[in-house]
Write an enzyme that holds these catalytic residues in place. Structure first.
Site, PDB file in Angstrom:
ATOM      1  N   PRO A  29      37.175  54.789  32.997  1.00  0.00           N
ATOM      2  CA  PRO A  29      38.090  53.659  32.764  1.00  0.00           C
ATOM      3  C   PRO A  29      39.116  53.572  33.881  1.00  0.00           C
ATOM      4  CG  PRO A  29      37.896  55.077  30.826  1.00  0.00           C
ATOM      5  CD  PRO A  29      37.265  55.815  31.948  1.00  0.00           C
ATOM      6  N   LYS A  30      39.564  52.361  34.168  1.00  0.00           N
ATOM      7  CA  LYS A  30      40.614  52.147  35.178  1.00  0.00           C
ATOM      8  C   LYS A  30      41.941  51.946  34.448  1.00  0.00           C
ATOM      9  CE  LYS A  30      41.891  49.532  39.280  1.00  0.00           C
ATOM     10  NZ  LYS A  30      43.304  49.453  38.862  1.00  0.00           N
ATOM     11  N   TYR A  31      42.848  52.887  34.643  1.00  0.00           N
ATOM     12  CA  TYR A  31      44.127  52.867  33.933  1.00  0.00           C
ATOM     13  C   TYR A  31      45.152  52.051  34.699  1.00  0.00           C
ATOM     14  CZ  TYR A  31      41.849  56.655  31.466  1.00  0.00           C
ATOM     15  OH  TYR A  31      40.959  57.387  30.738  1.00  0.00           O
ATOM     16  N   ASP A 176      42.476  48.104  32.737  1.00  0.00           N
ATOM     17  CA  ASP A 176      42.174  46.877  33.470  1.00  0.00           C
ATOM     18  C   ASP A 176      40.845  46.897  34.223  1.00  0.00           C
ATOM     19  OD1 ASP A 176      42.890  48.593  35.500  1.00  0.00           O
ATOM     20  OD2 ASP A 176      44.527  47.363  36.274  1.00  0.00           O
ATOM     21  N   GLY A 177      39.885  47.719  33.781  1.00  0.00           N
ATOM     22  CA  GLY A 177      38.573  47.682  34.393  1.00  0.00           C
ATOM     23  C   GLY A 177      37.886  49.029  34.350  1.00  0.00           C
TER      24      GLY A 177
END
Length: 350
Positions: A29-31, A176-177
């Site tokens: 996950p993109k934090y 966010d991605g």
């Protein structure tokens, strides 16, 4: 510090791509937080930002947690985040960077930060930069096997299908991605050797003003607004334009220029609080940077691409797509914006 790597170390970066790559990748996950490289040598702890800026003084609660939870001598790459209401809150995180020591101490109690680790750069006296990511990740998992909150080990998968499900679900928790990392790649400081896919949506916004470009008399950025019950809310800026378009915008916007703020929807913001500050207000991030702006009659509408909202504003600068002469300014409100379904952050971090 007696470590094989010393601060600052530029973190490895990701290149934006339209779709997740397939092959020998690990997906994470993109934090949405502050990228942070952590250095620990016994009682000595230093936090370094993506740009090499020291962050240690702003997060005393993390420095103390690192002394408890991290190996005695190590260098980690990860993200500092603030979690509120079951999701990440970047605005609350941004408020943590404050010049006053008393304010820092207060916020460390009221909005404590967490750290999500996703790479191990050094352990004991050994630099791990040349090792493939798969081996660094395995050693990171062992090093943080007993770590407790606020230190977290990011979740990871080798399944692209699972990563795509994360992309859809985890946005509701403020992420966010998704990031894709080649499993056999070494750690390359400052290089864009990873890949990221971020959410992108479109919205029709009112152009309420513009700023001049730092290079001269051409348009630097458009100031955007959306109507709500309280008037025209400033929501962000569009700033990425070719120089030829910056020049042409001066002529295009000239008929809409106002001689001053009188009569402009943002005229009263100068007397309101932080949440409603006008676009020209000074922030702790820009310091003395010139944020003066030219007010425009709020009659032009443009379509922009954005990733997500933070509160009532776009989290990042948006991308200009086209003019919308078919839309009236009054029709550009928050109702058009897509809101992701909620997702509990604790299900991601554990």
């Amino acid at each position: 510090m007696d470590l094989p790597l010393r601060p600052p170390v530029a973190p490895m970066l990701a290149r934006a791509v339209p779709a997740l790559p397939e092959g020998d990748f690990s997906y994470e996950p993109k934090y949405d937080g502050f990228r942070c490289v952590v250095f620990r040598d016994g009682s000595e702890v230093e936090l370094s930002s993506r740009s090499g800026r020291p962050l240690t003084r702003y997060f005393p609660e993390l420095a103390e947690a690192f002394r408890r939870e991290l190996p005695e001598r190590c260098v980690l790459d990860g993200e500092v985040v603030v979690r509120r209401g079951g999701r990440l809150d970047f605005e609350a995180l941004a408020q943590r960077v404050h010049p006053a020591a008393s304010r820092i101490a207060l916020l460390s109690r009221e909005t404590p930060a967490s750290y999500v680790a996703f790479d191990l750069l050094a352990l004991d006296g050994e630099s791990l930069l040349e090792l493939p990511f798969a081996e660094r990740r395995a050693r990171l998992a062992r090093a943080l096997g007993a770590a407790r909150p606020p230190v977290h080990l990011t979740t990871i998968t080798a399944s692209r299908e699972e990563a795509l499900r994360w992309f859809d679900r985890f946005e509701g928790a403020g992420l966010d991605g998704v990031v894709a990392k080649p499993v056999d790649a070494p750690y390359t400081p400052g290089a864009r050797t990873m890949f990221k896919v971020k959410h992108e949506r479109t919205a029709d916004c009112v152009v309420g003003g513009y700023r001049w470009h730092k290079s001269g008399p051409v348009v630097g950025s458009l100031l955007l607004g959306l109507w709500d019950d309280g008037g025209l809310q400033f929501v962000g800026v569009a700033a990425a334009f070719p120089m030829a378009l910056r020049r042409s915008l001066v002529e295009l916007l000239a008929p809409y220029r106002m001689p001053g703020l009188a009569g402009h929807p943002w005229a009263s913001w100068a007397t309101q609080g932080e949440e409603e500050r006008m676009p020209g207000a000074v922030s702790r991030w820009t310091g003395k940077k010139d944020l003066s702006w030219v007010p425009l009659r709020p009659e032009l509408v443009c379509e922009v691409a954005y990733d997500h909202l933070e509160g009532r504003r776009f989290r990042h600068n948006v991308q200009f797509r086209r003019w919308r002469t078919d839309r009236t300014p009054e029709s550009c409100g928050y109702a058009q914006l897509e809101r992701p379904a909620g997702y509990d952050l604790d299900r991601i971090l554990g």
